[in-house]
Write a protein that holds these residues in place. Structure first.
Motif, PDB file in Angstrom:
ATOM      1  N   GLN A 175       3.937   0.146 -12.611  1.00  0.00           N
ATOM      2  CA  GLN A 175       3.925   0.735 -11.272  1.00  0.00           C
ATOM      3  C   GLN A 175       2.824   1.786 -11.153  1.00  0.00           C
ATOM      4  OE1 GLN A 175       7.928   2.175 -10.786  1.00  0.00           O
ATOM      5  NE2 GLN A 175       8.761   0.137 -10.394  1.00  0.00           N
ATOM      6  N   ALA A 176       2.638   2.599 -12.198  1.00  0.00           N
ATOM      7  CA  ALA A 176       1.586   3.617 -12.174  1.00  0.00           C
ATOM      8  C   ALA A 176       0.208   2.963 -12.103  1.00  0.00           C
ATOM      9  CB  ALA A 176       1.691   4.510 -13.406  1.00  0.00           C
ATOM     10  N   GLU A 177       0.005   1.895 -12.865  1.00  0.00           N
ATOM     11  CA  GLU A 177      -1.278   1.191 -12.809  1.00  0.00           C
ATOM     12  C   GLU A 177      -1.533   0.633 -11.418  1.00  0.00           C
ATOM     13  OE1 GLU A 177      -0.748  -1.665 -15.925  1.00  0.00           O
ATOM     14  OE2 GLU A 177      -1.664  -0.369 -17.438  1.00  0.00           O
ATOM     15  N   GLU A 178      -0.504   0.126 -10.790  1.00  0.00           N
ATOM     16  CA  GLU A 178      -0.652  -0.414  -9.434  1.00  0.00           C
ATOM     17  C   GLU A 178      -1.003   0.710  -8.451  1.00  0.00           C
ATOM     18  OE1 GLU A 178      -1.111  -2.905  -6.379  1.00  0.00           O
ATOM     19  OE2 GLU A 178      -0.896  -3.476  -8.478  1.00  0.00           O
ATOM     20  N   ARG A 179      -0.340   1.878  -8.601  1.00  0.00           N
ATOM     21  CA  ARG A 179      -0.661   3.016  -7.714  1.00  0.00           C
ATOM     22  C   ARG A 179      -2.110   3.459  -7.920  1.00  0.00           C
ATOM     23  NH1 ARG A 179       4.514   4.766  -9.301  1.00  0.00           N
ATOM     24  NH2 ARG A 179       3.591   6.222 -10.775  1.00  0.00           N
ATOM     25  N   VAL A 180      -2.565   3.510  -9.171  1.00  0.00           N
ATOM     26  CA  VAL A 180      -3.948   3.910  -9.455  1.00  0.00           C
ATOM     27  C   VAL A 180      -4.916   2.894  -8.858  1.00  0.00           C
ATOM     28  CG1 VAL A 180      -5.650   4.145 -11.318  1.00  0.00           C
ATOM     29  CG2 VAL A 180      -3.440   5.263 -11.513  1.00  0.00           C
ATOM     30  N   VAL A 233      -7.732   3.840  -6.161  1.00  0.00           N
ATOM     31  CA  VAL A 233      -9.159   3.580  -6.401  1.00  0.00           C
ATOM     32  C   VAL A 233      -9.726   2.742  -5.259  1.00  0.00           C
ATOM     33  CG1 VAL A 233     -10.769   2.294  -7.883  1.00  0.00           C
ATOM     34  CG2 VAL A 233      -9.108   3.858  -8.900  1.00  0.00           C
ATOM     35  N   ASP A 234      -9.000   1.727  -4.855  1.00  0.00           N
ATOM     36  CA  ASP A 234      -9.462   0.901  -3.727  1.00  0.00           C
ATOM     37  C   ASP A 234      -9.591   1.734  -2.460  1.00  0.00           C
ATOM     38  OD1 ASP A 234      -9.580  -1.318  -5.332  1.00  0.00           O
ATOM     39  OD2 ASP A 234      -7.650  -2.140  -4.657  1.00  0.00           O
ATOM     40  N   ARG A 235      -8.620   2.630  -2.227  1.00  0.00           N
ATOM     41  CA  ARG A 235      -8.664   3.488  -1.045  1.00  0.00           C
ATOM     42  C   ARG A 235      -9.895   4.396  -1.089  1.00  0.00           C
ATOM     43  NH1 ARG A 235      -8.139   8.387   0.465  1.00  0.00           N
ATOM     44  NH2 ARG A 235      -7.535   9.158  -1.578  1.00  0.00           N
ATOM     45  N   VAL A 236     -10.157   5.002  -2.250  1.00  0.00           N
ATOM     46  CA  VAL A 236     -11.309   5.904  -2.379  1.00  0.00           C
ATOM     47  C   VAL A 236     -12.604   5.125  -2.197  1.00  0.00           C
ATOM     48  CG1 VAL A 236     -12.576   7.353  -4.028  1.00  0.00           C
ATOM     49  CG2 VAL A 236     -10.109   7.621  -3.772  1.00  0.00           C
TER      50      VAL A 236
END
Length: 179
Positions: free
Chosen positions: A98-103, A107-110
């Motif tokens: 889940q943490a990897e998915e949030r990261v 990253v995609d958002r940034v």
């Protein structure tokens, strides 16, 4: 814990003893010694689960191989700890996923917001120097001194304070520890 598969107590003591091939009194002794803890009904009747039956079979096998009840208890405790650690590891794997998915989403958002690649902060100094034509760039220009075209292609780009510009670089948290 009663909800999980194999955890629901369904066998009364006489059936559990018969399944394992021991006397019901032996199961009471195992419980007193702390080798297993069957669930209890509202009327305080012991109920053995599939997991309890498997544990009893293990206890029987170990005692038949010559392990005393103190040794069996240590083995059972280690198996219990191993089960807890496996459950914890599975939980941690899920949390890590889940943490990897949030990261990944961040990253995609940034990247969308800044329309640029994320660059570690430690790489920003050399990138800024190259853009300004600083020391890192001076060393490269001295090697290309014989090539006037190469020197003409490079030019310094003025950079303002980070707060005042939005450029092709976005410093991210992955930049710590790099020098």
């Amino acid at each position: 814990m009663e909800d999980r598969e194999g955890e629901r107590g369904v066998y009364i003591i006489s059936v559990a003893a018969e399944l394992v091939g021991v006397h019901p009194q032996t199961l009471r002794i195992y419980e007193r010694k702390g080798l297993l803890t069957p669930s209890r009904t509202a009327g305080n009747t012991r109920r053995y689960s599939e997991r309890d039956i498997a544990r009893l079979q293990t206890i029987q096998r170990l005692t038949q191989e010559g392990v005393n009840l103190a040794g069996v208890k240590m083995i059972v405790e280690m198996e219990n700890e191993l089960d807890r650690l496996r459950e914890r590891m599975q939980l941690m794997r899920e949390q890590m996923r889940q943490a990897e998915e949030r990261v990944r989403r961040e990253v995609d958002r940034v990247r969308r917001e800044f329309r640029a690649e994320i660059v570690p902060l430690s790489d920003m100094r050399s990138a800024q120097q190259r853009l300004r034509g600083g020391p890192a760039e001076d060393a490269r220009q001295s090697t290309a001194a014989g090539d006037p075209e190469a020197a003409g292609r490079r030019r310094a780009i003025p950079l303002g304070p980070v707060e005042q510009r939005r450029g092709p670089f976005a410093a991210g948290p992955g930049s710590r520890g790099r020098s």
